[in-house]
Design an enzyme around this catalytic site. Structure first.
Site, mmCIF file in Angstrom:
data_model
loop_
_atom_site.group_PDB
_atom_site.id
_atom_site.type_symbol
_atom_site.label_atom_id
_atom_site.label_comp_id
_atom_site.label_asym_id
_atom_site.label_seq_id
_atom_site.Cartn_x
_atom_site.Cartn_y
_atom_site.Cartn_z
ATOM 1 N N LYS A 29 -2.016 5.334 2.867
ATOM 2 C CA LYS A 29 -2.848 5.216 1.653
ATOM 3 C C LYS A 29 -4.075 6.127 1.761
ATOM 4 C CE LYS A 29 -5.820 3.644 -1.407
ATOM 5 N NZ LYS A 29 -7.163 4.128 -1.592
ATOM 6 N N ARG A 58 0.810 -1.226 0.000
ATOM 7 C CA ARG A 58 0.000 0.000 0.000
ATOM 8 C C ARG A 58 0.839 1.270 0.000
ATOM 9 N NH1 ARG A 58 -4.252 -2.256 3.244
ATOM 10 N NH2 ARG A 58 -5.999 -2.540 1.835
ATOM 11 N N PHE A 75 -9.231 2.948 -5.644
ATOM 12 C CA PHE A 75 -8.649 1.583 -5.736
ATOM 13 C C PHE A 75 -7.637 1.275 -4.630
ATOM 14 C CE2 PHE A 75 -5.720 2.625 -9.702
ATOM 15 C CZ PHE A 75 -4.944 3.459 -8.919
ATOM 16 N N GLU A 76 -7.248 0.022 -4.587
ATOM 17 C CA GLU A 76 -6.412 -0.511 -3.490
ATOM 18 C C GLU A 76 -7.040 -0.233 -2.124
ATOM 19 O OE1 GLU A 76 -2.168 -0.053 -3.703
ATOM 20 O OE2 GLU A 76 -2.180 -0.327 -5.875
ATOM 21 N N GLY A 77 -8.362 -0.341 -2.051
ATOM 22 C CA GLY A 77 -9.097 -0.079 -0.821
ATOM 23 C C GLY A 77 -9.635 1.343 -0.865
#
Ligand SMILES: Cc1cc2nc3c(=O)[nH]c(=O)nc-3n(C[C@H](O)[C@H](O)[C@H](O)COP(=O)(O)OP(=O)(O)OC[C@H]3O[C@@H](n4cnc5c(N)ncnc54)[C@H](O)[C@@H]3O)c2cc1C
Length: 650
Positions: free
Chosen positions: A368, A290, A420-422
């Site tokens: 993130k 992340r 994205f990526e959570g």
């Protein structure tokens, strides 16, 4: 087909994928518990001189390569990274930045990997996205963490050199909630491997990949408990079809696919870890993976600072440079100070990742969340500073003889980082879950709201013991003592603020738990604010620690680093105060009720006065999506976002 899963089942799947142990100390976990462990992040670990030498050498190669070979306007125009650029990246070893030397990679430290991504992103975001999807979520990271030695020997040298990788989790019906994953991996009768079937959506690099990680459900059987599992797949295998190359509002040039898997054979030895471990692997991969995304955000923020400085000096309106007008000056101050704060968060987390003494899952997740949210605000403010030119494309600026500063592109490219990526909403939940872990450990049974009364009474007794010592500790601490942290000079007061507010945050979390009990997990706005306060406190502590590191490593910059840290913290403290106020004074209930009425159609009269269309009814026949000029995946699009049932193999 995605399976039907209740909210509770979805949470159980996510819970099972969590890393439950805390083997190493965690700054973030302690912070949420009211224990400000500055010693865990300060003094920041010194950089290994060899890693610095190797990293700097590569950064120079990369910078020269990007400056000489990349035309960002061309990428925007063609929505494609030229093959020669991709080949050049392979030639300089950029695909293997994160892969250790023993497996044919460059073996850069996390700190230098982050710096390389920041530089790449300032050239064109499609390139940094290609590289980060390839190594932070693609084949390399999960194999390094969970692969067998044979798997590492076989695949890592390939992805480090010239084979592009991708990560295929998302499906049309499965976004944030992987419990419903519909793709299957069925063991063949002879047991030599699995047959993969399913439709994968939005795989970055998926339109040009060679080797990918696929997530699929192994069905339960007598011999296997099955579950979501991760496989390394040779993407050129029979049955892999790229149906479509997706296009987005930003990140033009990424090779993002819709991929159909039809009876694709994957040998048994390509299973990563064990059956059922897929989500755990994905989540653990992201613990450090992340950091790539906020590192790219830092690159964007640095660029924004430069553009804001240059333009606000140059542009004169109402008799003076626009930067001298207070309203614009405040934006410049926000952009520069926040850039320092973001760099601090990424540097603190990156060094912790290299140093491996801490559990950094909370810090990386905050990096993130915070990085993507703040960098978006930075770009929005930058657009305002540039006025009309902020909204104009670089190509158009160039055509009429102005400097092609791509601010509108930077804003478009930045936006997806919050999804994205959570997504931000999911990161809030994920961090909140980690933040209340200790409370669930001691009082989970009570908070769950069901279960037997006897058991509850037992748990209440245990919980009572914990809280009778924990709660009084939260009343008083170093932050109230004048003179504490004085070694930080003018920044000492900010550390006292973090210490005081860490305890206040812990008390507030406890209060929220007692007030809402089992209902707390539905109070997402409250949880979101708790997490945001933690994120700001982590950023403040990082800014102070980082300023001190700069003073140590580069004394000539020490004073101005302190100044920037002070400015950043002043702004962050106001946000913390506002978040604490909003924690208990808000319109959350009214908002939720109002939204349900909107959903029930009670206010549809408000939608009158415009054309009858929301996107699900095509107005005119959409053109066929044919050649994107990439010679790859092409299918018919129907213009409504649905995946067409067309076929065209690579
Ligand atoms: C450009 C791009 C690149 C991508 N690259 C990849 C890739 O390489 N590999 C891959 O597998 N996927 C990839 N994705 C998919 C990406 O990870 C998903 O878009 C993301 O996980 C969100 O899923 P979703 O879009 O289906 O949103 P949904 O899950 O449908 O969510 C819609 C909204 O609801 C919110 N929401 C959902 N659940 C909850 C909840 N429980 N509580 C509160 N709010 C909630 C979300 O935050 C969001 O705001 C990519 C997507 C894009 C657009």
């Amino acid at each position: 087909m995605a399976s039907n899963v209740s909210e509770r089942e979805a949470r159980e799947v996510a819970e099972a994928a969590r890393e439950t142990d805390w083997k190493l100390p965690s700054f973030g976990k302690e912070l949420f518990l009211g224990n400000f462990r500055l010693d865990l992040i300060h003094p920041q670990p010194e950089l290994d001189p060899q890693a610095v030498e190797k990293g700097e050498r590569f950064l120079k190669t990369l910078t020269d390569f990007l400056a000489q070979n990349v035309d960002p306007l061309q990428i925007e125009r063609d929505a494609k990274i030229p093959d020669s650029v991709v080949q050049g990246l392979k030639d300089i070893g950029a695909l293997g930045m994160k892969v250790p030397e023993q497996y044919g990679g460059l073996g850069l430290s996390q700190v230098y990997y982050n710096k390389a991504l920041a530089i790449t992103g300032s050239s064109h975001s499609a390139i940094s996205t290609l590289l980060s999807a390839h190594q932070s979520i693609g084949v390399a990271e999960p194999l390094l963490l969970f692969g067998s030695e044979e798997q590492k020997q076989k695949w890592l040298p390939q992805v480090a050199k010239d084979k592009i990788s991708a990560f295929l989790l998302t499906e049309p019906d499965v976004g944030s909630d992987p419990a419903r994953l519909g793709s299957t991996a069925t063991l063949t009768e002879d047991g030599s491997g699995y047959l993969l079937n399913g439709l994968k959506l939005w795989a970055t690099n998926g339109a040009i990949a060679d080797i990918v990680v696929v997530m699929a459900q192994v069905p339960k059987s007598e011999s296997s408990r099955g579950g979501i599992s991760a496989f390394v797949l040779d993407y050129h295998s029979e049955g892999v079809e790229v149906l479509h190359r997706n296009q987005f509002m930003g990140l033009r040039g990424i090779e993002n696919s819709v991929t159909q898997l039809t009876n694709v054979f994957v040998p048994k030895e390509n299973l990563i870890g064990k059956e059922g471990m897929g989500l755990k692997i994905a989540l653990s991969t992201l613990n450090t993976g992340r950091l790539a995304l906020p590192a790219i955000c830092v690159g964007g923020a640095k660029w924004a600072t430069r553009v804001a400085r240059e333009w606000s000096n140059e542009r004169v309106q109402w008799g003076k440079p626009v930067g001298k007008h207070d309203a614009v000056a405040q934006k410049i101050a926000f952009i520069a100070a926040t850039t320092f704060g973001l760099e601090a968060v990424v540097d603190v987390s990156g060094r912790l990742a290299d140093n491996k003494r801490n559990d950094i899952r909370i810090e990386a997740a905050i990096a993130k969340l915070y990085g993507s949210e703040m960098a978006w605000k930075i770009m929005d403010e930058l657009l305002q500073v540039r006025g009309g030119r902020g909204f104009e494309t670089a190509e158009s600026l160039k055509a009429r003889g102005e400097k092609p500063v791509p601010v509108e592109q930077a804003l478009r490219d930045m936006r997806i980082n919050r999804v994205f990526e959570g997504s931000t909403e999911i990161m809030h939940l994920l961090i909140a879950r980690e933040a209340v872990d200790k409370h669930l450990e001691v009082a989970g049974e009570i908070l769950e709201g069901d279960g037997d009364l006897k058991e509850k009474a037992k748990v209440a007794l245990q919980a009572g013991k914990f809280y009778s010592t924990w709660l009084p500790q939260l009343a008083i601490g170093k932050g109230q003592r004048p003179g504490s942290f004085d070694e930080f000079g003018p920044l000492a007061k900010h550390l006292r603020f973090v210490e005081r507010n860490s305890r206040k945050l812990a008390r507030s979390t406890f209060y929220a738990m007692t007030r809402y009990q089992a209902g707390l997990e539905q109070k997402q706005a409250v949880l979101g604010r708790i997490v945001d306060i933690g994120a700001e406190l982590f950023a403040i502590a990082s800014a102070v620690a980082y300023a001190d590191t700069i003073k140590r490593e580069n004394p000539a910059r020490g004073e101005s680093a302190y100044e920037l840290a002070d400015l950043f913290v002043k702004q962050a403290r106001r946000r913390v105060d506002a978040l604490f106020t909003a924690l208990w004074q808000n319109d959350d209930d009214a908002g939720y009720k109002g939204a349900q009425k909107v959903l029930a159609g009670e206010f549809t009269w408000l939608e009158e006065g415009i054309l009858e269309q929301s996107g699900d009814a095509p107005q005119v026949a959409s053109p066929e999506i044919n050649d994107n000029g990439d010679g790859r995946a092409h299918a018919e699009g129907n213009g409504n976002g649905n995946v067409p049932v067309a076929a065209k193999v690579q």
